[in-house]
Scaffold this motif. Structure first.
Motif, PDB file in Angstrom:
ATOM      1  N   ALA A  14      -6.009   5.794  -3.455  1.00  0.00           N
ATOM      2  CA  ALA A  14      -6.320   6.104  -2.058  1.00  0.00           C
ATOM      3  C   ALA A  14      -7.587   5.397  -1.596  1.00  0.00           C
ATOM      4  O   ALA A  14      -7.677   4.955  -0.441  1.00  0.00           O
ATOM      5  CB  ALA A  14      -6.468   7.614  -1.887  1.00  0.00           C
ATOM      6  N   SER A  15      -8.568   5.253  -2.481  1.00  0.00           N
ATOM      7  CA  SER A  15      -9.815   4.585  -2.106  1.00  0.00           C
ATOM      8  C   SER A  15      -9.573   3.119  -1.759  1.00  0.00           C
ATOM      9  O   SER A  15     -10.178   2.579  -0.826  1.00  0.00           O
ATOM     10  CB  SER A  15     -10.838   4.694  -3.244  1.00  0.00           C
ATOM     11  OG  SER A  15     -10.322   4.137  -4.447  1.00  0.00           O
ATOM     12  N   ASP A  16      -8.663   2.480  -2.499  1.00  0.00           N
ATOM     13  CA  ASP A  16      -8.326   1.083  -2.192  1.00  0.00           C
ATOM     14  C   ASP A  16      -7.587   0.985  -0.866  1.00  0.00           C
ATOM     15  O   ASP A  16      -7.775   0.027  -0.101  1.00  0.00           O
ATOM     16  CB  ASP A  16      -7.478   0.486  -3.309  1.00  0.00           C
ATOM     17  CG  ASP A  16      -8.238   0.373  -4.623  1.00  0.00           C
ATOM     18  OD1 ASP A  16      -9.475   0.218  -4.574  1.00  0.00           O
ATOM     19  OD2 ASP A  16      -7.610   0.452  -5.690  1.00  0.00           O
ATOM     20  N   THR A  69       6.049   9.270   9.805  1.00  0.00           N
ATOM     21  CA  THR A  69       5.918  10.727   9.845  1.00  0.00           C
ATOM     22  C   THR A  69       4.798  11.224   8.942  1.00  0.00           C
ATOM     23  O   THR A  69       4.400  12.386   9.019  1.00  0.00           O
ATOM     24  CB  THR A  69       7.239  11.393   9.415  1.00  0.00           C
ATOM     25  OG1 THR A  69       7.644  10.855   8.148  1.00  0.00           O
ATOM     26  CG2 THR A  69       8.329  11.137  10.433  1.00  0.00           C
ATOM     27  N   GLY A  70       4.274  10.385   8.097  1.00  0.00           N
ATOM     28  CA  GLY A  70       3.192  10.757   7.191  1.00  0.00           C
ATOM     29  C   GLY A  70       2.785   9.534   6.399  1.00  0.00           C
ATOM     30  O   GLY A  70       3.206   8.413   6.685  1.00  0.00           O
ATOM     31  N   GLY A  71       1.947   9.751   5.377  1.00  0.00           N
ATOM     32  CA  GLY A  71       1.600   8.662   4.491  1.00  0.00           C
ATOM     33  C   GLY A  71       0.476   7.785   5.013  1.00  0.00           C
ATOM     34  O   GLY A  71      -0.136   8.029   6.058  1.00  0.00           O
ATOM     35  N   ARG A  72       0.232   6.708   4.275  1.00  0.00           N
ATOM     36  CA  ARG A  72      -0.919   5.849   4.539  1.00  0.00           C
ATOM     37  C   ARG A  72      -0.791   5.020   5.812  1.00  0.00           C
ATOM     38  O   ARG A  72      -1.789   4.613   6.394  1.00  0.00           O
ATOM     39  CB  ARG A  72      -1.133   4.923   3.333  1.00  0.00           C
ATOM     40  CG  ARG A  72      -1.472   5.678   2.059  1.00  0.00           C
ATOM     41  CD  ARG A  72      -1.632   4.735   0.876  1.00  0.00           C
ATOM     42  NE  ARG A  72      -2.015   5.465  -0.333  1.00  0.00           N
ATOM     43  CZ  ARG A  72      -2.282   4.891  -1.508  1.00  0.00           C
ATOM     44  NH1 ARG A  72      -2.202   3.563  -1.609  1.00  0.00           N
ATOM     45  NH2 ARG A  72      -2.625   5.617  -2.545  1.00  0.00           N
ATOM     46  N   MET A  93       1.835  -3.417   4.063  1.00  0.00           N
ATOM     47  CA  MET A  93       3.099  -2.691   4.001  1.00  0.00           C
ATOM     48  C   MET A  93       2.809  -1.308   3.441  1.00  0.00           C
ATOM     49  O   MET A  93       2.358  -1.174   2.307  1.00  0.00           O
ATOM     50  CB  MET A  93       4.088  -3.432   3.101  1.00  0.00           C
ATOM     51  CG  MET A  93       4.408  -4.834   3.585  1.00  0.00           C
ATOM     52  SD  MET A  93       5.269  -5.845   2.335  1.00  0.00           S
ATOM     53  CE  MET A  93       6.670  -4.805   1.969  1.00  0.00           C
ATOM     54  N   ALA A  94       3.052  -0.282   4.262  1.00  0.00           N
ATOM     55  CA  ALA A  94       2.697   1.074   3.844  1.00  0.00           C
ATOM     56  C   ALA A  94       3.727   2.071   4.355  1.00  0.00           C
ATOM     57  O   ALA A  94       4.356   1.867   5.390  1.00  0.00           O
ATOM     58  CB  ALA A  94       1.306   1.441   4.352  1.00  0.00           C
ATOM     59  N   GLY A  95       3.884   3.169   3.621  1.00  0.00           N
ATOM     60  CA  GLY A  95       4.801   4.222   4.027  1.00  0.00           C
ATOM     61  C   GLY A  95       4.107   5.224   4.934  1.00  0.00           C
ATOM     62  O   GLY A  95       2.879   5.293   4.975  1.00  0.00           O
ATOM     63  N   SER A  96       4.867   5.951   5.764  1.00  0.00           N
ATOM     64  CA  SER A  96       6.320   5.996   5.678  1.00  0.00           C
ATOM     65  C   SER A  96       6.967   5.143   6.762  1.00  0.00           C
ATOM     66  O   SER A  96       6.328   4.819   7.757  1.00  0.00           O
ATOM     67  CB  SER A  96       6.804   7.449   5.841  1.00  0.00           C
ATOM     68  OG  SER A  96       6.535   7.910   7.163  1.00  0.00           O
ATOM     69  N   ASP A 141       0.837  -1.193   0.000  1.00  0.00           N
ATOM     70  CA  ASP A 141       0.000   0.000   0.000  1.00  0.00           C
ATOM     71  C   ASP A 141       0.876   1.250   0.000  1.00  0.00           C
ATOM     72  O   ASP A 141       0.863   2.049   0.934  1.00  0.00           O
ATOM     73  CB  ASP A 141      -0.922  -0.024   1.225  1.00  0.00           C
ATOM     74  CG  ASP A 141      -1.930   1.106   1.200  1.00  0.00           C
ATOM     75  OD1 ASP A 141      -2.289   1.574   0.107  1.00  0.00           O
ATOM     76  OD2 ASP A 141      -2.365   1.535   2.289  1.00  0.00           O
ATOM     77  N   SER A 142       1.657   1.386  -1.044  1.00  0.00           N
ATOM     78  CA  SER A 142       2.565   2.522  -1.165  1.00  0.00           C
ATOM     79  C   SER A 142       2.855   2.754  -2.641  1.00  0.00           C
ATOM     80  O   SER A 142       3.601   1.988  -3.250  1.00  0.00           O
ATOM     81  CB  SER A 142       3.871   2.242  -0.413  1.00  0.00           C
ATOM     82  OG  SER A 142       4.871   3.160  -0.790  1.00  0.00           O
TER      83      SER A 142
END
Length: 459
Positions: free
Chosen positions: A321-323, A344-347, A337-340, A277-278
């Protein structure tokens, strides 16, 4: 001949070093400061030099803390050439455009909540990032000297940190005097699955060296992989999800590689639903497959032979983003698995908001977390954290597996330094003060400096 340290001097981010020789100026890296707010605000201040006077920028690799202020450098007058490896060039494009978008979004958020009536501008925007891409020029190859101008050569050596990363040797002449000056960039660990081990040159006069983990070693990789597989299995058995705050470059690809191996060896359930998810990690993975020449020979053969080292049976690519938001309705059996990576930010912050409070879930940290970041706060044992205005209890199992770090540990750093010969001077940078001092204690009988921000030295 002088060197000035305009970033990563006493902190781990913001790498930016200026060499002046024969009236010309060479900048090595121009990275973003990250972490605590007062440190992040350093990005808006003067560089400590005039960008218009820089002749060439040599880029060690594409991590944000090494390349992230390049659009600002161009915005403020830099018109020189940027030199880096082909893989670094491709990854930098991805990183800088993503960073510009985040700055634009942050400016919009601030403006929605402003009270003084004045609109704030982003540090730089997408147009600035695109302008900076026009400054990228020659592509460096490992081990092949490149003439910058008469009296100045640069040779890029494999740093083993991320795809295309390099340590850069400058061979400089001024008034009949020559110096071999080596910038380590970020040094990778030895014997990784995707990249070759670092290969520094020898007979160096001056070393500028990172010390991110100058005070400790990592766990052995095999033990870390086993712990990783065990953490995934544990959450699966409890009926929860796994959230992995993921650095898009290198870490995401390594984890996909280890998950694939775990499934092939029945250490992880082969039907496990894995969500990448990035958008940046998705694109970075494509860039990896575009540059097999920058990876280990066996991985290069695998890719050229048509086998994807990052493909899993139930891998789901989540660009929209909807997914990503839909993933928050999943209560069991997902590895997200998603950032960051430092949260500090992100999904990943959204996924933490929906999973941290559940004891059947796990959060697996697999990389460095700077002081002041949400990742460090959770790792240090916070009972609750604030996310999107809500106080969220930390009930999920927290795993910190430092053996996956893309940075060399203390012993590997010492080995790297020893291979450079017996340098007259070593500058220790890109490390918190505790790590720098610990590492300096192991370089007995050497001239060592631990520069402060904007400090200048004669070479």
């Amino acid at each position: 001949m002088k060197i000035a340290f305009h970033g990563a001097a006493g902190v781990v981010t913001g790498s930016c070093h200026l060499v002046t020789c024969g009236g010309r100026r060479i900048l090595v890296d121009c990275g973003m400061f990250q972490g605590q707010r007062e440190l992040f605000e350093e990005n808006t201040r003067d560089f400590g030099f005039d960008p218009a006077e820089i002749d060439v920028l040599l880029l060690t690799h594409a991590h944000l803390d090494h390349c992230g202020r390049i659009p600002l450098l161009v915005k403020r007058g830099f018109r020189g050439e940027i030199v880096c490896t082909a893989a670094t060039r491709d990854l930098s494009r991805l990183v800088l455009l993503d960073s510009a978008h985040l700055h634009e979004e942050e400016a919009k958020r601030r403006n929605r909540h402003r009270h003084n009536g004045r609109e704030g501008e982003p540090l730089f925007d997408t147009v600035d990032a695109l302008d900076s891409l026009d400054r990228f020029g020659r592509e460096a190859e490992y081990g092949r000297p490149m003439v910058l101008w008469e009296g100045a050569r640069a040779t890029f050596h494999d740093a083993g940190h991320i795809l295309g990363s390099a340590s850069i040797l400058l061979e400089l002449e001024e008034n009949g005097r020559s110096r071999r000056l080596l910038f380590s960039g970020d040094i990778g660990p030895e014997n990784r699955p995707l990249l070759d081990s670092p290969a520094p040159p020898s007979n160096v006069d001056v070393v500028v060296m990172e010390t991110t983990y100058g005070d400790r070693d990592h766990r052995p990789l095999d033990a870390s992989v086993a712990e990783f597989h065990d953490a995934v299995r544990g959450a699966d058995a409890r009926g929860g999800n796994v959230i992995i705050p993921t650095f898009a470059l290198e870490r995401a690809q390594e984890l996909l590689f280890f998950l694939r191996e775990g499934m092939e060896h029945k250490q992880v359930r082969a039907s496990t639903q894995v969500f990448l998810d990035s958008p940046m990690a998705i694109s970075a993975t494509q860039i990896f497959k575009r540059h097999p020449e920058a990876m280990k020979a066996e991985i290069e053969r695998m890719i050229r032979g048509g086998k994807d080292p990052f493909r899993l049976p139930e891998l789901h690519i989540t660009r929209e983003a909807s997914d990503s938001m839909a993933l928050n309705r999943i209560r069991a059996g997902a590895v997200i698995m998603a950032g960051s990576g430092m949260c500090t930010g992100g999904r990943v912050r959204h996924h933490l908001r929906h999973n941290l409070a559940h004891s059947d879930c796990s959060v697996i940290f697999v990389g460095y977390a700077a002081e002041g970041t949400l990742a460090r706060i959770i790792i240090d044992g916070a009972k609750s954290v604030k996310l999107f205005g809500d106080e969220v209890r930390v009930r999920a199992r927290i795993h910190t597996i430092n053996g996956f770090s893309a940075h060399a540990g203390q012993s590997e750093l010492l080995n790297w330094h020893a291979r450079t010969g017996r340098p007259e001077m070593t500058f220790l940078v890109h490390g918190e003060e505790k790590a720098r001092k610990a590492f300096a204690g192991h370089l007995k009988g050497r001239r060592i400096a631990m520069p402060r921000l904007h400090q200048v030295y004669e070479l």
